[in-house]
Scaffold this active site. Structure first.
Site, PDB file in Angstrom:
ATOM      1  CB  SER A 134       3.561  -0.096  -8.727  1.00  0.00           C
ATOM      2  OG  SER A 134       3.657   0.643  -7.486  1.00  0.00           O
ATOM      3  CE1 TYR A 147       8.262   1.178 -11.507  1.00  0.00           C
ATOM      4  CE2 TYR A 147       6.806   1.769  -9.596  1.00  0.00           C
ATOM      5  CZ  TYR A 147       7.518   0.940 -10.336  1.00  0.00           C
ATOM      6  OH  TYR A 147       7.072  -0.321 -10.102  1.00  0.00           O
TER       7      TYR A 147
END
Length: 275
Positions: A134, A147
């Protein structure tokens, strides 16, 4: 001879789109996911015999053995798209130990399970490893701590792996998508902030939820990028996908360099300072 792909998280989002594209090239796809109905859809839509479905929780104790057996039965492997994972947003303090452990188990340890199961076959074929990260595998926002930590771990594991595999001919690429219109945004877990974190975590979550539809990119762009990278003779180690990913990662790197330069004198050893 048709190539063989193994794609985790194959039933939705980027994984589903890449699965469809790989099938369109004539590849045999080992599609791994937890939703039986969506795996059945893939079989129905693909040419006969082109999809092998594996209904599997990648955190299960037997996951590595199941995947390794499946790859052996397929006769080898050319491309791994290590894509399964989920999002967890909330303040670092408020995320429980159980929630933190769960996201590390899924996003990091399960990723390693897939690698252990597939790397022997990938070495034999001098294949490709595509690791989905990401843009916030490179930095963190308020609410993204756990995350981002899970994706940061994937980034560094993948970087080390790329170096370690250099003599074998296996190529590793980390895909760093920005904000795209997949099911990720609707399926992520959110721990709502208390009053202490309302000005930071709360503001970020409110701003994110207020983004207009046009702020979310077309996920087909990520799938197309993955397909392109999979064929490059010398692929990049990292590939940011989306204007927001490029812009935010560049800003983060520049900020880190500026901080490194600013505090360089404090980093010198006492012996060098005395000299």
């Amino acid at each position: 001879m048709a190539s063989t792909w193994l794609i985790t998280g194959a039933t939705s989002g980027f994984g589903r789109l890449v699965t469809e594209r790989a099938l369109a090239t004539g590849a045999h796809v080992i599609a791994v996911g937890r939703r039986r109905d969506r795996l059945a859809e893939l079989v129905e839509q693909a040419p006969a015999g082109q999809v092998t479905t594996v209904e599997l929780d990648l955190t299960a104790p037997d996951a590595q053995a199941v995947l390794a057996d499946t790859v052996r039965a397929a006769g080898g492997l050319d491309v791994l798209v290590n894509n399964a994972g989920y999002g967890l947003f909330g303040s670092v303090e408020q995320i429980s130990a159980e929630e933190a452990r769960a996201i590390i188990d899924t996003n990091v340890l399960a990723n390693l399970t897939v690698l252990r199961a597939t790397l022997p076959a990938l070495r034999a074929s001098q294949g490709r490893v595509l690791q989905t990260s990401s843009l916030i595998g490179q930095f963190a926002w308020p609410s993204s701590g756990l995350y981002a930590a899970s994706k940061g771990a994937v980034e560094l594991i993948s970087e080390a792996l790329a170096h370690e595999l250099t003599p074998t001919g296996v190529k590793v690429t980390i895909i760093e998508p920005g904000t795209f219109g997949t099911e990720f945004a609707t399926n992520l877990q959110v721990v709502l902030p208390n009053d202490v974190y309302a000005p930071t975590v709360g503001k970020f979550l409110n701003d994110f939820s207020a983004l207009p539809p046009e702020a979310f990119g077309d996920p087909n762009a990520v799938a197309d990028a993955i397909m392109t990278v999979s064929t490059l003779e010398e692929p990049p180690l990292r590939l940011a996908v989306g204007a927001d990913a490029v812009e935010n990662i560049r800003a983060s790197l520049r900020s880190r360099l500026a901080e490194l330069d600013r505090w360089e004198s404090l980093s010198l050893t006492p012996a060098r300072q005395a000299a």
